[in-house]
Design a protein around this motif. Structure first.
Motif, PDB file in Angstrom:
ATOM      1  N   GLU A 228       1.691  -8.005   0.783  1.00  0.00           N
ATOM      2  CA  GLU A 228       0.281  -7.228   1.020  1.00  0.00           C
ATOM      3  C   GLU A 228       0.153  -5.669   0.057  1.00  0.00           C
ATOM      4  OE1 GLU A 228      -0.399  -8.084   5.494  1.00  0.00           O
ATOM      5  OE2 GLU A 228       0.842  -6.469   5.350  1.00  0.00           O
ATOM      6  N   ILE A 229      -1.144  -5.850  -0.192  1.00  0.00           N
ATOM      7  CA  ILE A 229      -1.747  -4.322  -0.873  1.00  0.00           C
ATOM      8  C   ILE A 229      -2.740  -3.820  -0.133  1.00  0.00           C
ATOM      9  CG2 ILE A 229      -3.046  -3.294  -2.715  1.00  0.00           C
ATOM     10  CD1 ILE A 229      -2.740  -5.646  -4.060  1.00  0.00           C
ATOM     11  N   VAL A 230      -1.767  -2.392   1.144  1.00  0.00           N
ATOM     12  CA  VAL A 230      -2.367  -2.407   1.896  1.00  0.00           C
ATOM     13  C   VAL A 230      -2.636  -0.344   1.562  1.00  0.00           C
ATOM     14  CG1 VAL A 230      -2.320  -1.148   4.463  1.00  0.00           C
ATOM     15  CG2 VAL A 230      -0.977  -3.313   3.040  1.00  0.00           C
ATOM     16  N   HIS A 231      -3.534   0.106   2.094  1.00  0.00           N
ATOM     17  CA  HIS A 231      -4.548   1.491   2.346  1.00  0.00           C
ATOM     18  C   HIS A 231      -3.868   2.311   2.752  1.00  0.00           C
ATOM     19  CE1 HIS A 231      -7.683   4.555   2.039  1.00  0.00           C
ATOM     20  NE2 HIS A 231      -8.174   3.613   1.070  1.00  0.00           N
ATOM     21  N   VAL A 232      -3.767   3.461   2.265  1.00  0.00           N
ATOM     22  CA  VAL A 232      -2.591   4.560   3.323  1.00  0.00           C
ATOM     23  C   VAL A 232      -3.584   4.470   4.828  1.00  0.00           C
ATOM     24  CG1 VAL A 232      -2.145   5.970   1.175  1.00  0.00           C
ATOM     25  CG2 VAL A 232      -4.028   6.302   2.092  1.00  0.00           C
ATOM     26  N   ASP A 233      -4.924   4.008   4.262  1.00  0.00           N
ATOM     27  CA  ASP A 233      -5.040   4.028   5.969  1.00  0.00           C
ATOM     28  C   ASP A 233      -5.151   2.957   7.236  1.00  0.00           C
ATOM     29  OD1 ASP A 233      -7.280   2.449   5.086  1.00  0.00           O
ATOM     30  OD2 ASP A 233      -8.626   3.825   5.420  1.00  0.00           O
ATOM     31  N   GLY A 234      -4.306   1.532   6.398  1.00  0.00           N
ATOM     32  CA  GLY A 234      -3.646   1.311   7.185  1.00  0.00           C
ATOM     33  C   GLY A 234      -4.375  -0.140   6.782  1.00  0.00           C
ATOM     34  N   ARG A 235      -5.756  -0.001   5.944  1.00  0.00           N
ATOM     35  CA  ARG A 235      -6.455  -1.913   6.098  1.00  0.00           C
ATOM     36  C   ARG A 235      -5.606  -2.363   5.007  1.00  0.00           C
ATOM     37  NH1 ARG A 235     -10.914  -0.496   2.695  1.00  0.00           N
ATOM     38  NH2 ARG A 235     -10.173   1.943   2.665  1.00  0.00           N
ATOM     39  N   VAL A 236      -6.075  -3.571   5.222  1.00  0.00           N
ATOM     40  CA  VAL A 236      -4.839  -4.502   4.453  1.00  0.00           C
ATOM     41  C   VAL A 236      -6.411  -5.053   3.066  1.00  0.00           C
ATOM     42  CG1 VAL A 236      -4.378  -6.977   3.961  1.00  0.00           C
ATOM     43  CG2 VAL A 236      -3.369  -5.311   6.190  1.00  0.00           C
ATOM     44  N   LEU A 237      -6.045  -4.534   1.823  1.00  0.00           N
ATOM     45  CA  LEU A 237      -6.753  -4.111   0.733  1.00  0.00           C
ATOM     46  C   LEU A 237      -6.866  -6.331   0.397  1.00  0.00           C
ATOM     47  CD1 LEU A 237      -7.135  -1.305  -0.868  1.00  0.00           C
ATOM     48  CD2 LEU A 237      -7.934  -1.855   1.108  1.00  0.00           C
ATOM     49  N   GLY A 238      -5.628  -6.886   0.134  1.00  0.00           N
ATOM     50  CA  GLY A 238      -5.190  -8.051  -0.711  1.00  0.00           C
ATOM     51  C   GLY A 238      -3.744  -8.091  -0.537  1.00  0.00           C
ATOM     52  N   ARG A 239      -3.854  -8.830  -1.446  1.00  0.00           N
ATOM     53  CA  ARG A 239      -1.915  -9.357  -1.949  1.00  0.00           C
ATOM     54  C   ARG A 239      -1.535  -9.588  -3.137  1.00  0.00           C
ATOM     55  NH1 ARG A 239       0.233 -11.649   2.703  1.00  0.00           N
ATOM     56  NH2 ARG A 239       1.772 -12.254   1.604  1.00  0.00           N
ATOM     57  N   HIS A 240      -0.288  -9.257  -3.385  1.00  0.00           N
ATOM     58  CA  HIS A 240       0.324  -8.856  -4.382  1.00  0.00           C
ATOM     59  C   HIS A 240       1.553 -10.147  -4.322  1.00  0.00           C
ATOM     60  CE1 HIS A 240       3.834  -7.290  -2.801  1.00  0.00           C
ATOM     61  NE2 HIS A 240       3.436  -6.303  -2.413  1.00  0.00           N
ATOM     62  N   ALA A 241       1.744 -10.405  -5.981  1.00  0.00           N
ATOM     63  CA  ALA A 241       2.708 -11.625  -6.464  1.00  0.00           C
ATOM     64  C   ALA A 241       3.975 -10.772  -6.333  1.00  0.00           C
ATOM     65  CB  ALA A 241       1.836 -11.928  -7.985  1.00  0.00           C
ATOM     66  N   GLY A 242       4.055  -9.628  -6.006  1.00  0.00           N
ATOM     67  CA  GLY A 242       6.108  -9.226  -6.682  1.00  0.00           C
ATOM     68  C   GLY A 242       5.793  -7.458  -6.238  1.00  0.00           C
ATOM     69  N   ILE A 243       6.182  -6.825  -5.377  1.00  0.00           N
ATOM     70  CA  ILE A 243       6.471  -5.318  -6.038  1.00  0.00           C
ATOM     71  C   ILE A 243       6.708  -5.717  -7.499  1.00  0.00           C
ATOM     72  CG2 ILE A 243       6.621  -4.709  -3.422  1.00  0.00           C
ATOM     73  CD1 ILE A 243       9.810  -4.209  -4.110  1.00  0.00           C
ATOM     74  N   VAL A 244       7.392  -6.073  -8.006  1.00  0.00           N
ATOM     75  CA  VAL A 244       8.314  -5.627  -9.399  1.00  0.00           C
ATOM     76  C   VAL A 244       7.202  -5.504 -10.921  1.00  0.00           C
ATOM     77  CG1 VAL A 244      10.237  -7.326  -8.673  1.00  0.00           C
ATOM     78  CG2 VAL A 244       8.374  -7.797  -9.899  1.00  0.00           C
ATOM     79  N   HIS A 245       5.702  -5.724  -9.846  1.00  0.00           N
ATOM     80  CA  HIS A 245       4.335  -5.492 -10.838  1.00  0.00           C
ATOM     81  C   HIS A 245       3.865  -3.638 -11.046  1.00  0.00           C
ATOM     82  CE1 HIS A 245       4.599 -10.018 -12.107  1.00  0.00           C
ATOM     83  NE2 HIS A 245       4.799 -10.053 -10.890  1.00  0.00           N
ATOM     84  N   TYR A 246       4.376  -3.142 -10.213  1.00  0.00           N
ATOM     85  CA  TYR A 246       4.013  -1.867  -9.530  1.00  0.00           C
ATOM     86  C   TYR A 246       4.833  -0.568 -10.085  1.00  0.00           C
ATOM     87  CZ  TYR A 246       0.589  -5.538  -8.056  1.00  0.00           C
ATOM     88  OH  TYR A 246      -0.531  -6.377  -7.483  1.00  0.00           O
ATOM     89  N   THR A 247       4.218   0.428 -10.202  1.00  0.00           N
ATOM     90  CA  THR A 247       4.897   1.762 -10.287  1.00  0.00           C
ATOM     91  C   THR A 247       4.477   2.681  -9.588  1.00  0.00           C
ATOM     92  OG1 THR A 247       6.052   2.996 -11.449  1.00  0.00           O
ATOM     93  CG2 THR A 247       4.015   2.385 -12.462  1.00  0.00           C
ATOM     94  N   ILE A 248       4.720   3.972  -9.126  1.00  0.00           N
ATOM     95  CA  ILE A 248       4.056   4.692  -8.234  1.00  0.00           C
ATOM     96  C   ILE A 248       3.107   5.756  -9.666  1.00  0.00           C
ATOM     97  CG2 ILE A 248       4.058   6.823  -7.676  1.00  0.00           C
ATOM     98  CD1 ILE A 248       5.615   4.697  -6.115  1.00  0.00           C
ATOM     99  N   GLY A 249       2.109   5.571  -9.215  1.00  0.00           N
ATOM    100  CA  GLY A 249       0.346   6.387  -9.928  1.00  0.00           C
ATOM    101  C   GLY A 249       0.403   5.086 -10.985  1.00  0.00           C
ATOM    102  N   GLN A 250       0.039   3.960 -10.461  1.00  0.00           N
ATOM    103  CA  GLN A 250      -0.322   2.642 -11.130  1.00  0.00           C
ATOM    104  C   GLN A 250      -1.786   2.570 -10.674  1.00  0.00           C
ATOM    105  OE1 GLN A 250       1.738  -0.852 -11.919  1.00  0.00           O
ATOM    106  NE2 GLN A 250      -0.248  -1.816 -11.797  1.00  0.00           N
ATOM    107  N   ARG A 251      -2.959   2.677 -11.666  1.00  0.00           N
ATOM    108  CA  ARG A 251      -3.925   1.909 -11.594  1.00  0.00           C
ATOM    109  C   ARG A 251      -3.811   0.669 -11.639  1.00  0.00           C
ATOM    110  NH1 ARG A 251      -9.338   5.672 -14.139  1.00  0.00           N
ATOM    111  NH2 ARG A 251     -10.917   4.483 -12.368  1.00  0.00           N
ATOM    112  N   LYS A 252      -3.987   0.656 -12.664  1.00  0.00           N
ATOM    113  CA  LYS A 252      -4.664  -0.329 -13.108  1.00  0.00           C
ATOM    114  C   LYS A 252      -3.602  -1.658 -13.133  1.00  0.00           C
ATOM    115  CE  LYS A 252      -6.669   1.277 -17.736  1.00  0.00           C
ATOM    116  NZ  LYS A 252      -5.968   1.771 -19.568  1.00  0.00           N
ATOM    117  N   GLY A 253      -4.892  -2.650 -12.987  1.00  0.00           N
ATOM    118  CA  GLY A 253      -3.896  -4.028 -12.327  1.00  0.00           C
ATOM    119  C   GLY A 253      -4.233  -4.379 -11.103  1.00  0.00           C
ATOM    120  N   LEU A 254      -4.659  -3.074 -10.595  1.00  0.00           N
ATOM    121  CA  LEU A 254      -3.985  -3.153  -8.954  1.00  0.00           C
ATOM    122  C   LEU A 254      -4.384  -4.170  -8.173  1.00  0.00           C
ATOM    123  CD1 LEU A 254      -4.414  -0.016  -7.522  1.00  0.00           C
ATOM    124  CD2 LEU A 254      -1.960  -1.034  -8.312  1.00  0.00           C
ATOM    125  N   GLY A 255      -5.352  -5.200  -8.760  1.00  0.00           N
ATOM    126  CA  GLY A 255      -6.569  -6.368  -8.106  1.00  0.00           C
ATOM    127  C   GLY A 255      -7.459  -5.873  -6.613  1.00  0.00           C
TER     128      GLY A 255
END
Length: 363
Positions: A228-255
């Motif tokens: 899951e892709i989750v907002h800091v307030d607890g809302r589930v915003l969507g899904r991802h294909a693996g945490i390996v696609h992300y890094t802290i501070g990333q903005r682009k490509g979140l879907g």
């Protein structure tokens, strides 16, 4: 190996097949060293995909050999593939699966180059080992110290924080004083080296096609799972294909487009959640480190200095508290964004490099 006429002794140069290491060998010859080139075979060159802007295994070995022939120096190729797999590639994969952002170039310097290549150099009877890194080494009354490269756009000190005092005594960095890459290429052109106009490698050498997820799937089949892709307030915003696609501070490509810009605030590997939030949630003032390497004098456990938390960031003022177990805590004067576990936190005081450590967490 027949000895050559030299005034400074024998020096081994780590020759990658690029213009930097090639110019290093040529420059040291001009300075009166007997130069011996060593190229490390680090990964399966037959499986590498040669593309622009990458370090492409078998071609690099061929280029290094051609440079050695042009300079008339001895050249050896050392098979370090199994060591590289165990000390660099496998930890790289495990780090990504833990939700970290690894730096394999630092691990390579720490293990294969400045551990195993050191032994090779000593076995060859060398008085020193040289690389094409853009940092400076200066002898002082307290021993050798490491300084940033003169050219701030090419300074590579961030990737060498783990060099120890004894290693620094044996190392040489002839290119650290170059004002620009043009000066380096001019040395290669002066010696008619076949790599004088070769492009710089920009991607990780063992991921020549830039597909990190594909590599991880081959190394750890079935380990990349969605979540899951989750907002800091607890809302589930969507899904991802693996945490390996992300890094802290990333903005682009979140879907999860729409609304105010969102950034990756943290990665929760155990629950496979990518937590996102507004930019103001990225600031971190306290960083915890492990495997700290200290190159400064004995100033006590609490010192003022500057730290760099990403290779592309300028150093920022901070206080460092070193603990007796190889860990440390960094207190930044002003919060930094994008502080990611797995990256390095490197210590500076002005131009001098004082060491660094691996980021474990930040808050």
């Amino acid at each position: 190996m027949a000895a050559m006429n030299s005034t400074k002794g024998r020096i081994v140069v780590a020759m990658s097949g690029g213009v930097d290491s090639s110019a290093t060998a040529a420059l040291l010859m001009e300075q009166g060293w007997e130069v011996v080139g060593v190229t490390l075979q680090l990964y399966d060159h037959g499986a590498a995909v040669c593309r622009p802007k990458t370090c492409c295994g078998s071609k690099d070995i061929h280029d290094a050999r051609a440079v050695a022939d042009a300079l008339g120096i001895a050249h050896y190729v050392m098979d370090m593939e199994s060591t590289f797999q165990a000390d660099v590639i496998d930890p790289f994969a495990e780090s990504y699966l833990r939700g970290e952002t690894p730096i394999p170039c630092v691990l390579c310097n720490q293990t294969v180059k400045f551990r195993d290549l050191f032994q090779v150099a000593r076995d060859l009877g060398a008085d020193a080992l040289a690389t094409g890194h853009y940092v400076r080494r200066e002898d002082t009354a307290q021993g050798p110290v490491m300084l940033k490269g003169i050219d701030p756009t090419r300074d590579q000190s961030y990737f060498l924080f783990s060099v120890t005092r004894s290693q620094l005594d044996f190392l040489r960095f002839p290119l650290g004083g170059m004002l620009s890459k043009d000066e380096t290429r001019a040395i290669a052109l002066r010696h008619n080296l076949p790599v004088a106009t070769k492009r710089d490698s920009q991607d990780i050498c063992f991921v020549p096609d830039g597909d990190y997820a594909g590599l991880l799937e081959r190394l750890r089949p079935g380990a990349i799972l969605d979540g899951e892709i989750v907002h800091v307030d607890g809302r589930v915003l969507g899904r991802h294909a693996g945490i390996v696609h992300y890094t802290i501070g990333q903005r682009k490509g979140l879907g999860v487009g729409g609304g105010a810009p969102l950034y990756v605030v943290r990665i929760e590997a155990e629950t496979r959640r990518v937590v996102v939030g507004p930019r103001e949630m990225l600031g971190r003032s306290l960083i915890r480190l492990r495997a700290v390497n200290w190159l400064g004098e004995d100033e006590g456990e609490d010192v003022a200095l500057e730290v760099r938390v990403r290779s592309t960031r300028p150093p920022k003022p901070a206080r460092l508290t070193r603990h007796g177990d190889g860990t440390a805590t960094v207190f930044l004067d002003q919060p930094e964004e994008g502080v990611a576990p797995g990256q390095a936190c490197v210590f500076y005081r002005g131009e001098r490099v004082l060491g660094g450590g691996w980021i474990v967490s930040a808050q």
